[in-house]
Scaffold this motif. Structure first.
Motif, short mmCIF file in Angstrom:
data_model
loop_
_atom_site.label_atom_id
_atom_site.label_comp_id
_atom_site.label_asym_id
_atom_site.label_seq_id
_atom_site.Cartn_x
_atom_site.Cartn_y
_atom_site.Cartn_z
N TRP A 44 0.77 -1.06 -0.10
CA TRP A 44 -0.02 -0.18 -0.05
C TRP A 44 0.78 1.26 -0.08
N ARG A 45 2.03 1.20 0.26
CA ARG A 45 3.07 2.45 0.45
C ARG A 45 3.17 2.74 -0.85
N MET A 82 -9.29 5.56 -6.05
CA MET A 82 -7.87 4.77 -5.92
C MET A 82 -7.82 3.72 -7.21
N ARG A 92 -3.42 -0.08 -2.47
CA ARG A 92 -4.28 0.89 -1.73
C ARG A 92 -5.84 0.67 -2.07
N TRP A 139 -1.10 1.87 -6.14
CA TRP A 139 -2.35 2.29 -6.08
C TRP A 139 -3.38 0.85 -6.20
#
Length: 311
Positions: free
Chosen positions: A75-76, A128, A82, A79
């Protein structure tokens, strides 16, 4: 790009589901929608059912679906990751919202807060999803200012049409909701036409010359890098004939935009239950049209890696 049906269905279903969830989460606590058991059960059930079906369908495009859970760990930087985290997180306030509405008959207090949080989660997840494609620089048709707003507009459009048919089913439809749905369809239609116009006029700056750093003439490949089709050719090298593209665009405009507007305008002028039947037909036509639109979204995209193969 190769338009896998699992991803096509995913984007169409989750977009409509999140749009409906966001509208329910905002309008129900504000008093526009009554705290009725069956209305809450069917409305939220339809929204969460579409979302769940879309998410499950998206795993069908994975080579190892059982490893899909690993996508959540990136998730860092991703996309896609995320989006996965946001989609799961949204189920928490949506579930609390559903418990309060369906089982407790409440749309105030903490139930209202849960509804608003679910709406924010739905909007964030759609953003997202759009950024998965808008962030891909090698695909110029997606890396454009039209992609992310398009996802939000189509989600709101599909969600409003779904909300209208749910309300009509309980004889609670309003002229204002019908008008809002028609206006959102017009907005989506105009945005899609503008997107197609932008993509058709798009001049991709990357060429075989710029990719190789060679100048002084047109760089051409003397022979193919390999003799058989590989993953890149299958996934990135999909091509659609211009005549088929034009035909599918007309089908998209007819099913996703034109026919639903006509049906909703007729529902605006006719009494219930005819208005409910016309709203149902508009919903079915639009979802079919959005499947075609999503298919074109992938099929018409061109990845710059195909320059390596002389395309």
């Amino acid at each position: 790009m190769h338009p896998a049906f699992s991803v096509v269905f995913f984007t169409a279903a989750t977009g409509a589901g999140y749009g409906l969830l966001a509208l329910l989460g905002v309008l129900a606590p504000s008093g526009v929608i009554p705290a009725d058991f069956w209305l809450g059960l069917i409305g939220l059930g339809l929204a969460l059912g579409l979302i769940a079906a879309g998410l499950l369908s998206s795993t069908g495009h994975l080579g190892r679906p059982e490893r899909a859970w690993r996508a959540f760990s990136q998730w860092r930087s991703s996309w896609l990751s995320r989006e996965g985290v946001a989609s799961v997180a949204t189920f928490i306030p949506a579930g609390l919202f559903g418990v309060g509405w369906i089982f407790l008959g409440r749309l105030d207090g903490w139930v209202a807060v849960a509804g608003v949080l679910a709406a924010f989660g739905a909007i964030a997840t759609v953003c997202m999803t759009g950024m998965i494609y808008a962030s891909l620089k090698p695909i110029a048709q997606w890396h454009s200012p039209y992609t992310l707003p398009g996802y939000l507009i189509f989600s709101a459009m599909s969600g409003s049409v779904l909300l209208n048919v749910v309300m009509q089913g309980f004889a609670l439809g309003s002229k204002m909701l019908l008008a809002a749905s028609a206006l959102l369809i017009l907005l989506g239609w105009g945005w899609k036409l503008a997107t197609w116009r932008y993509n058709d006029r798009l001049e991709i700056p990357t060429t075989a010359n710029t990719a190789t750093g060679l100048s002084g003439g047109m760089v051409q490949s003397l022979e193919w890098p390999h003799t058989e089709e590989n993953y890149l050719l299958k996934e990135m090298g999909f091509r659609i004939a211009r005549k088929h593209s034009a035909k599918l665009r007309r089908i998209t405009q007819a099913l996703a935009f034109g026919l639903p507007i006509l049906l909703l305008l007729a529902a605006f002028a006719l009494p219930w239950p005819i208005a409910a039947a016309l709203s149902a037909l508009a919903t079915i036509a639009q979802f079919a049209g959005m499947l075609v639109e999503r298919w074109l979204f992938f099929a018409e995209a061109k990845h710059t890696v195909m320059l390596y193969y002389g395309r």
